[in-house]
Write a protein that holds these residues in place. Structure first.
Motif, PDB file in Angstrom:
ATOM      1  N   GLN A   1      11.288  -3.366  -1.062  1.00 32.35           N
ATOM      2  CA  GLN A   1      11.719  -3.602   0.376  1.00 32.35           C
ATOM      3  C   GLN A   1      12.136  -4.910   0.531  1.00 32.35           C
ATOM      4  OE1 GLN A   1       9.912   0.085   2.368  1.00 32.35           O
ATOM      5  NE2 GLN A   1       8.641  -1.148   1.347  1.00 32.35           N
ATOM      6  N   TRP A   2      13.123  -5.352   1.002  1.00 24.92           N
ATOM      7  CA  TRP A   2      13.585  -6.481   1.758  1.00 24.92           C
ATOM      8  C   TRP A   2      13.524  -6.439   3.188  1.00 24.92           C
ATOM      9  CZ3 TRP A   2      13.063 -11.522   0.747  1.00 24.92           C
ATOM     10  CH2 TRP A   2      13.929 -12.661   1.536  1.00 24.92           C
TER      11      TRP A   2
ATOM     12  N   GLU B   1       3.143  -0.102   2.385  1.00 26.11           N
ATOM     13  CA  GLU B   1       2.277   0.961   2.933  1.00 26.11           C
ATOM     14  C   GLU B   1       0.590   0.288   2.622  1.00 26.11           C
ATOM     15  OE1 GLU B   1       6.013   2.559   1.984  1.00 26.11           O
ATOM     16  OE2 GLU B   1       4.939   1.449   0.631  1.00 26.11           O
ATOM     17  N   ALA B   2       0.531  -0.281   1.566  1.00 25.53           N
ATOM     18  CA  ALA B   2      -0.812  -0.869   1.525  1.00 25.53           C
ATOM     19  C   ALA B   2      -1.015  -2.026   2.731  1.00 25.53           C
ATOM     20  CB  ALA B   2      -0.915  -1.742   0.185  1.00 25.53           C
ATOM     21  N   LEU B   3      -0.297  -2.743   3.058  1.00 27.51           N
ATOM     22  CA  LEU B   3      -0.385  -3.512   4.312  1.00 27.51           C
ATOM     23  C   LEU B   3      -0.558  -2.979   5.601  1.00 27.51           C
ATOM     24  CD1 LEU B   3       2.425  -6.139   3.321  1.00 27.51           C
ATOM     25  CD2 LEU B   3       0.071  -6.491   3.199  1.00 27.51           C
TER      26      LEU B   3
ATOM     27  N   MET C   1      -2.284   0.255   5.637  1.00 29.73           N
ATOM     28  CA  MET C   1      -3.543   0.691   5.726  1.00 29.73           C
ATOM     29  C   MET C   1      -4.514  -0.260   5.871  1.00 29.73           C
ATOM     30  SD  MET C   1      -3.451   3.277   2.322  1.00 29.73           S
ATOM     31  CE  MET C   1      -2.086   2.676   1.454  1.00 29.73           C
ATOM     32  N   LEU C   2      -4.063  -1.584   5.466  1.00 28.56           N
ATOM     33  CA  LEU C   2      -5.029  -2.846   5.629  1.00 28.56           C
ATOM     34  C   LEU C   2      -5.197  -3.269   7.031  1.00 28.56           C
ATOM     35  CD1 LEU C   2      -4.489  -4.654   2.150  1.00 28.56           C
ATOM     36  CD2 LEU C   2      -6.497  -3.446   2.918  1.00 28.56           C
ATOM     37  N   GLY C   3      -3.935  -3.011   7.575  1.00 31.32           N
ATOM     38  CA  GLY C   3      -3.988  -3.453   8.908  1.00 31.32           C
ATOM     39  C   GLY C   3      -3.385  -5.133   9.003  1.00 31.32           C
ATOM     40  N   LEU C   4      -2.503  -5.301   8.070  1.00 33.54           N
ATOM     41  CA  LEU C   4      -2.023  -6.588   7.914  1.00 33.54           C
ATOM     42  C   LEU C   4      -0.404  -6.594   7.935  1.00 33.54           C
ATOM     43  CD1 LEU C   4      -4.028  -7.759   4.521  1.00 33.54           C
ATOM     44  CD2 LEU C   4      -4.333  -8.719   6.954  1.00 33.54           C
ATOM     45  N   HIS C   5       0.230  -5.654   8.131  1.00 38.98           N
ATOM     46  CA  HIS C   5       1.469  -5.432   8.449  1.00 38.98           C
ATOM     47  C   HIS C   5       1.991  -6.121   9.590  1.00 38.98           C
ATOM     48  CE1 HIS C   5       0.222  -2.153  10.627  1.00 38.98           C
ATOM     49  NE2 HIS C   5       1.310  -1.843  11.130  1.00 38.98           N
ATOM     50  N   THR C   6       1.083  -6.378  10.624  1.00 42.80           N
ATOM     51  CA  THR C   6       1.555  -6.972  11.731  1.00 42.80           C
ATOM     52  C   THR C   6       1.127  -8.473  11.662  1.00 42.80           C
ATOM     53  OG1 THR C   6      -0.350  -6.275  12.763  1.00 42.80           O
ATOM     54  CG2 THR C   6       1.698  -4.736  13.075  1.00 42.80           C
ATOM     55  N   ARG C   7       0.454  -8.740  10.583  1.00 41.17           N
ATOM     56  CA  ARG C   7      -0.050 -10.222  10.476  1.00 41.17           C
ATOM     57  C   ARG C   7       0.476 -11.028   9.088  1.00 41.17           C
ATOM     58  NH1 ARG C   7      -6.422  -9.080  11.534  1.00 41.17           N
ATOM     59  NH2 ARG C   7      -6.465 -11.134  11.941  1.00 41.17           N
TER      60      ARG C   7
END
Length: 188
Positions: A31-32, A112-114, A116-122
């Motif tokens: 995904q871009w 999806e991994a990001l 689950m880790l809570g990193l998608h907003t960081r």
């Protein structure tokens, strides 16, 4: 726009859960994420999990990176090289970003991994010097842990790791460490 990991595949518009607009590769399932789309989506997100929770999730996430994760890539929008930020889980993976336009590339399953880790907003943190320093420190710690297991065997090494955690958690744990060091000094 062409997929950065498969030049024969054209990216198609898609919306992820939560309303984030992306360009999706049907071939690689990557995904871009355009920088402006990410920033607009980010404004509507809840508070980030704290660093301790993220660290706990990093050590427990079961994720198998896509084969394409090892390939270098060019930005599908402006053609610049994508820089990589390592995310260390049990099996590490890389998130890629264009230094010019700020777009983010996630290979299959990485978004999806990001999440689950809570990193998608960081994501900005992943590309910071501080994050990269933490990755190097963790790699060094992992190497030390493996060397300890190799030299002492898994049973004794496990007991030492447990003792180290117990001493770190104890308010007077430094006395235990001093005692152990004194015992080694007596042996010489």
């Amino acid at each position: 726009m062409r997929c950065p990991k498969d030049n024969n595949s054209t990216l198609i518009d898609r919306t992820l859960d939560g309303g984030l607009a992306v360009q999706y590769c049907p071939s690689t399932e990557g995904q871009w994420i355009r920088d402006q789309e990410y920033r607009a989506w980010l404004e509507n997100q809840n508070a980030e999990p704290d660093a301790t929770l993220v660290a706990q999730r990093l050590t427990s996430l079961e994720f198998d990176p896509a084969a394409e994760d090892l390939k270098a890539a060019l930005c599908p929008e402006c053609g610049h090289y994508l820089t990589r930020a390592k995310v260390m889980t049990r099996k590490s993976f890389f998130v890629e970003r264009c230094g010019k336009c700020g777009g983010i590339w996630c290979d299959r399953g990485e978004w999806e991994a990001l999440q689950m880790l809570g990193l998608h907003t960081r994501l900005d943190e992943l590309f910071s010097g501080e994050w990269q320093t933490l990755v190097r420190e963790r790699q060094q710690s992992d190497r030390q842990r493996e060397a300890t297991i190799d030299k002492l065997g898994s049973d004794l090494a496990g007991r030492i790791f447990d003792l180290a955690e117990a001493l770190k958690a104890h308010p007077n744990g430094d006395f235990g460490v001093a005692y152990l060091m004194q015992q080694f000094n007596k042996a010489e």
